[in-house]
Design a protein around this motif. Sequence first.
Motif, PDB file in Angstrom:
ATOM      1  N   ILE A   1      46.361  10.500  45.264  1.00 18.28           N
ATOM      2  CA  ILE A   1      47.615  11.041  44.727  1.00 18.28           C
ATOM      3  C   ILE A   1      47.919  10.197  43.483  1.00 18.28           C
ATOM      4  O   ILE A   1      48.121   8.988  43.595  1.00 18.28           O
ATOM      5  CB  ILE A   1      48.764  10.916  45.747  1.00 18.28           C
TER       6      ILE A   1
ATOM      7  N   GLY B   1      47.111  13.285  54.916  1.00 21.27           N
ATOM      8  CA  GLY B   1      48.151  12.629  55.715  1.00 21.27           C
ATOM      9  C   GLY B   1      49.518  12.576  55.048  1.00 21.27           C
ATOM     10  O   GLY B   1      49.754  13.213  54.018  1.00 21.27           O
TER      11      GLY B   1
ATOM     12  N   SER C   1      39.000  19.897  42.551  1.00 21.59           N
ATOM     13  CA  SER C   1      39.064  20.919  43.604  1.00 21.59           C
ATOM     14  C   SER C   1      37.769  20.978  44.402  1.00 21.59           C
ATOM     15  O   SER C   1      37.729  21.618  45.448  1.00 21.59           O
ATOM     16  CB  SER C   1      39.419  22.289  43.016  1.00 21.59           C
ATOM     17  N   ALA C   2      36.720  20.291  43.944  1.00 27.23           N
ATOM     18  CA  ALA C   2      35.485  20.218  44.732  1.00 27.23           C
ATOM     19  C   ALA C   2      35.492  19.025  45.682  1.00 27.23           C
ATOM     20  O   ALA C   2      34.531  18.787  46.394  1.00 27.23           O
ATOM     21  CB  ALA C   2      34.277  20.142  43.792  1.00 27.23           C
ATOM     22  N   HIS C   3      36.578  18.242  45.662  1.00 31.36           N
ATOM     23  CA  HIS C   3      36.714  17.101  46.568  1.00 31.36           C
ATOM     24  C   HIS C   3      37.842  17.371  47.567  1.00 31.36           C
ATOM     25  O   HIS C   3      38.795  18.066  47.237  1.00 31.36           O
ATOM     26  CB  HIS C   3      37.045  15.819  45.790  1.00 31.36           C
ATOM     27  N   PRO C   4      37.772  16.774  48.768  1.00 27.47           N
ATOM     28  CA  PRO C   4      38.877  16.961  49.713  1.00 27.47           C
ATOM     29  C   PRO C   4      40.156  16.319  49.169  1.00 27.47           C
ATOM     30  O   PRO C   4      40.099  15.278  48.516  1.00 27.47           O
ATOM     31  CB  PRO C   4      38.409  16.220  50.969  1.00 27.47           C
TER      32      PRO C   4
ATOM     33  N   TYR D   1      33.431  23.135  46.831  1.00 28.56           N
ATOM     34  CA  TYR D   1      34.055  22.474  47.983  1.00 28.56           C
ATOM     35  C   TYR D   1      33.625  23.144  49.284  1.00 28.56           C
ATOM     36  O   TYR D   1      33.277  22.473  50.259  1.00 28.56           O
ATOM     37  CB  TYR D   1      35.577  22.501  47.827  1.00 28.56           C
TER      38      TYR D   1
ATOM     39  N   GLY E   1      35.114  25.330  41.364  1.00 28.77           N
ATOM     40  CA  GLY E   1      35.335  24.075  42.081  1.00 28.77           C
ATOM     41  C   GLY E   1      35.617  24.319  43.551  1.00 28.77           C
ATOM     42  O   GLY E   1      35.076  23.625  44.423  1.00 28.77           O
TER      43      GLY E   1
ATOM     44  N   ARG F   1      30.092  22.083  50.142  1.00 21.63           N
ATOM     45  CA  ARG F   1      29.903  20.674  50.492  1.00 21.63           C
ATOM     46  C   ARG F   1      30.580  20.286  51.802  1.00 21.63           C
ATOM     47  O   ARG F   1      30.114  19.412  52.510  1.00 21.63           O
ATOM     48  CB  ARG F   1      30.447  19.776  49.376  1.00 21.63           C
ATOM     49  N   PHE F   2      31.743  20.872  52.108  1.00 20.60           N
ATOM     50  CA  PHE F   2      32.493  20.394  53.282  1.00 20.60           C
ATOM     51  C   PHE F   2      32.733  21.509  54.293  1.00 20.60           C
ATOM     52  O   PHE F   2      32.887  22.638  53.937  1.00 20.60           O
ATOM     53  CB  PHE F   2      33.830  19.781  52.846  1.00 20.60           C
TER      54      PHE F   2
END
Lengths: 108, 255
Positions: free
Chosen positions: B75, B61, B54-57, A104, A100, A107-108
């Motif tokens: 969250i 903030g 975990s593959a997403h931001p 990430y 994962g 992708r980013f």
Amino acid sequence: MEETTHVQPQPVDKAKIKKIWVTAGYMAAITILEFVIAFTVPLEMAMTRVSIFVLMTIVKAFYIVAEFMHLKYEVKVLVWSILIPTVFIVWMLIAFIYEGAAIYEIRF
Amino acid sequence: MSATATTIKSKGNVWDGGQSPLKASYGKLMMWFFLLSDAFTFSALLITYGLVRSAHPAYEGAADAFISSQEYWPIPEKVFEAVPFLHGVHLPLVFVGIMTFILIMSSVTMVLAVEAGHRMDRKDVEKWMLWTIVGGIVFLSCQAWEWSHFIHGTDVGSLAKFLINGEWITSTVYGANLTINEYGPPGFAAFFFFITGFHGTHVASGVVLNFLIYYNTITGVYDRRGHYEMVEKVGLYWHFVDLVWVFVFTFFYLV
């Protein structure tokens, strides 16, 4: 029903009942503690929070499997034939979280 | 030619036959191995949640300034903060905490039913099985409310971008389905439905099994059989459902 009424129940073992409630008490205490941490430790301290939660989950899982499911009192061979295969879960966890993070990075 | 049955005493090895090396009945062993396979299924779901998350931001903030967006993973305690009859009150994780408590309590009553079964005490088995069934039904009702709230969404909603006829159009989304949701990336709602839904299905079938056991107990089936081992086997299943919830609670709601 007359054929079933002659079964005489054995007397209650107070110590056994008490142990069940004590185990339940531990689990309730851990859950309450999790809530206290969820509201007091700031969300920015992610690593601390996650480690504490995972640790407490494992403790609760131990109580359920060992006491409630009675695995602690089974024959050693049975205990190990249930526990050893769960290393595959640990392996999958490490591999997938690593994967994962790699997705990430791409992708980013 | 005489057919005499002779008992051959085995020299020590328990696996040579004629005895039960694991000291557990066939039914109980198979329940254990079924639960092990079911643990793999649930792990696959929860670990895949971890992969997609975990593959997403992550949200960067300040926690107090959190607003839902498709851009980052939410969250959880900012999403699950509603309680029935307390509309608009910010109570993070309170309802899911109540659900956890209900399921743990029904696990305790199940242990007490198993214990009563060991003593051949039909009245006590009936009492504790009934409490376990009640606990399961209350838990399912809570989950139904939770799903309904999740699907219908909040009053605020959140902004999402849609590509319509080659143009990006921003509009407000309320609630959730399998393709879009107001809480975060589409995967968030999809995993919510799959993980809690798969667990809820297990609870529902557990309630059915518990009811069968209760029925057999009141009709005296286990008294005639001479043992209450069925209570123990179904008890294993019920505790496993509780065990899975402990993990779902941590990895979906707390972390």
